[in-house]
Design a protein around this motif. Structure first.
Motif: not given
Lengths: 429, 106
Positions: A108, A193, A196, A199-201, A207-208, A213, A216
């Protein structure tokens, strides 16, 4: 050093804010964790930075999130400036962890030029920077003004609506679509986007999941790869995709690097200005005497805009990683340590900015703030951001004598993107 | 006091009385010369005090530093004669200096 050892009188604070301040000022210093996103949801992060600047300006904090872990907080203006202007000591490189405190797992991690050191950073940045150079800004002006005016004229009257969605997101997304020459009817994909990407789970339960993520972002890459393929074989044009596809430093980027640079340009051109558009309205609403001054003299928009950007500081910090053992503010920083340069805190440093806790729209030197960063990574889109905000406020002043803010905004759960997801307003008339 | 002239992109001239020992950027800011921003306050960290120093004056104002070169690398309209005004110190030798400015600071 004029250390303030006790919290100032809380007379002007709400009971909630006064209690938060009292609690923060009585905690052991080592327990302070300024990057906890909950502080930003609650709007209490300022109390932490006030205390750190006074008592422990280069502070070691610890996050319970393992990917964040231990990190230094640099809170004073001059120390932030020092870190930002010494890239050889404090790396931005994505392979070291990049520009946020969260260390993404291998699959990631996205290469992008904001998260690169020279010389590659310099070459890739130059591939796109001319799009926001002064000569080009003159070309955008009429289009931005026409679009802003049309949007303001279409807003509901005597009916509550969300300023974030209808104004801040819409205007910045339109700008981004123009810069990319992105299909206009699909422009809200850019907003999605952007959200997304930031975002940070691990720090935001809403978050996704990481795999979703990345899926997406993969769709984003797919969409933009189609645009790339259309443009790479055509004559070079002035949109960002064409510039990347034809630029010597960017035309051979691997897919992940294209993805990374897209994320950079989308987030950089979207979240930041979006939140300053909302933050500016809030600041003027909270400071009615400043709003009155602005209405009496609309020429003050020139100095209003940088003051909004200082006040909001839409990116609260940037992270660096020490490339060697070094010293900062009397603290020993070890090679590999994470450092958060808190622009938000430096922008409230009374040793650098006069009356920093006041929103003053006619400051003499309003642009000496840290919100754009300094040094080689200084925000490439700074003048375009200012132009969009300037036009927005000029057009608002022509139209609306009153914009009522209805209650508190909803703040984004992030210590990096300092922003708003909702702000209800009403325009009478 | 050395007299310095800043020439805007439009051709408009501003002549100021500068103070020896201070920077060329300060000479512009303290005299409200439009076209020089100096956002970083003179730390060679923003490239918003970009000027062009031509001909014989270039020898008198000296060479770019490494950090200055790094910052100018991103300036629009970069030329051989590009300098950051915050990195030029005013001396009596610079009396009569004329510098030109780019279309905008960025």
């Amino acid at each position: 050093m004029s250390a303030v050892l006790k919290p100032p009188a809380a007379a002007t604070l709400s009971p909630f804010q006064a209690a938060a301040r009292e609690k923060i000022w009585s905690m052991p210093l080592e327990e302070l964790h300024p990057a906890d996103p909950q502080h930003f949801v609650d709007n209490v992060e300022g109390h932490i930075f006030d205390r750190l600047r006074a008592q422990d300006p280069v502070h070691r904090g610890h996050s319970p999130v393992p990917e964040v872990g231990s990190y230094w907080s640099v809170t004073r203006y001059q120390d932030v400036m020092y870190v930002d202007t010494h890239p050889e000591l404090f790396s931005s490189d994505w392979s070291q962890g990049g520009i946020t405190l969260f260390n993404a797992p291998d699959g990631e991690r996205l290469p992008m030029f904001i998260a690169m050191d020279p010389p590659k950073h310099d070459d890739q940045r130059k591939a796109v920077s001319t799009i926001v150079a002064p000569a080009n800004l003159n070309n955008w002006q009429a289009e931005i003004r026409e679009r802003t005016g049309r949007l303001l004229d279409s807003l509901p009257r005597n009916e509550p609506f969300d300023w974030v969605d209808k104004v801040s997101i819409e205007l910045t997304t339109c700008m981004l679509a123009t810069l990319f020459d992105f299909p206009f009817e699909d422009r809200r994909l850019l907003t999605w986007w952007s959200d997304v990407a930031t975002m940070n789970k691990a720090t935001n339960p809403e978050a996704l999941e990481p795999a979703e993520r990345m899926a997406e972002l993969g769709k984003m890459l797919g969409y933009f790869t189609r645009l790339w393929n259309e443009r790479v074989n055509a004559a070079p044009r002035t949109d960002l995709v064409s510039m990347l596809a034809h630029g010597a430093a960017t035309r051979n980027m691997p897919p992940m690097e294209y993805m990374g640079n897209l994320v950079l340009l989308i987030v950089g051109g979207n979240d930041t200005t979006r939140n300053s558009m909302t933050g500016g309205l809030l600041a003027l609403n909270d400071n009615p005497e400043q709003f009155a001054k602005l209405r009496a003299n609309p020429a003050l928009v020139e100095s209003l805009v940088p003051e909004i950007i200082r006040w909001q500081t839409p990116l609260a910090y940037m992270r660096r990683t020490a490339t060697q053992d070094t010293e900062l503010g009397g603290k020993k920083i070890a090679k590999g340590d994470k450092i958060a340069m808190w622009y938000l805190s430096g922008n409230r440093d009374e040793t650098a900015i006069d009356r920093p806790d006041e929103f003053i729209i006619d400051r003499a030197r309003p642009r000496q703030h840290l919100s754009f960063g300094f040094g080689i990574h200084r925000c490439v889109g700074n003048r375009l951001a200012e132009l969009q905000l300037k036009i927005l406020w000029e057009e608002i002043l022509k139209r609306f004598p009153v914009i009522e803010v209805l209650g508190e905004p909803t703040r984004v759960r992030s210590s990096f993107v300092r922003g708003y997801s909702k702000l209800m307003v009403n325009i009478p008339g | 006091m050395p007299k310095i002239t800043f020439i805007a992109h439009s051709g408009q001239r501003h002549t100021v009385d500068a103070t020896s020992g201070l920077s060329l950027m300060r000479a512009a800011i303290d005299n409200n010369v439009p076209g020089i921003d100096g956002d970083c306050g003179g730390a060679c960290a923003c490239a918003t005090c970009h000027v062009f120093v031509e001909g014989a004056w270039a020898a008198k104002t000296g060479a770019r530093t490494q950090q200055e070169d790094d910052m100018l690398n991103f300036a629009a309209e970069l030329r051989e004669s590009s300098r950051l005004a915050c990195q030029i110190t005013i001396t009596d030798d610079l009396d009569g200096l004329e510098v030109t400015m780019p279309e905008g600071q960025h």
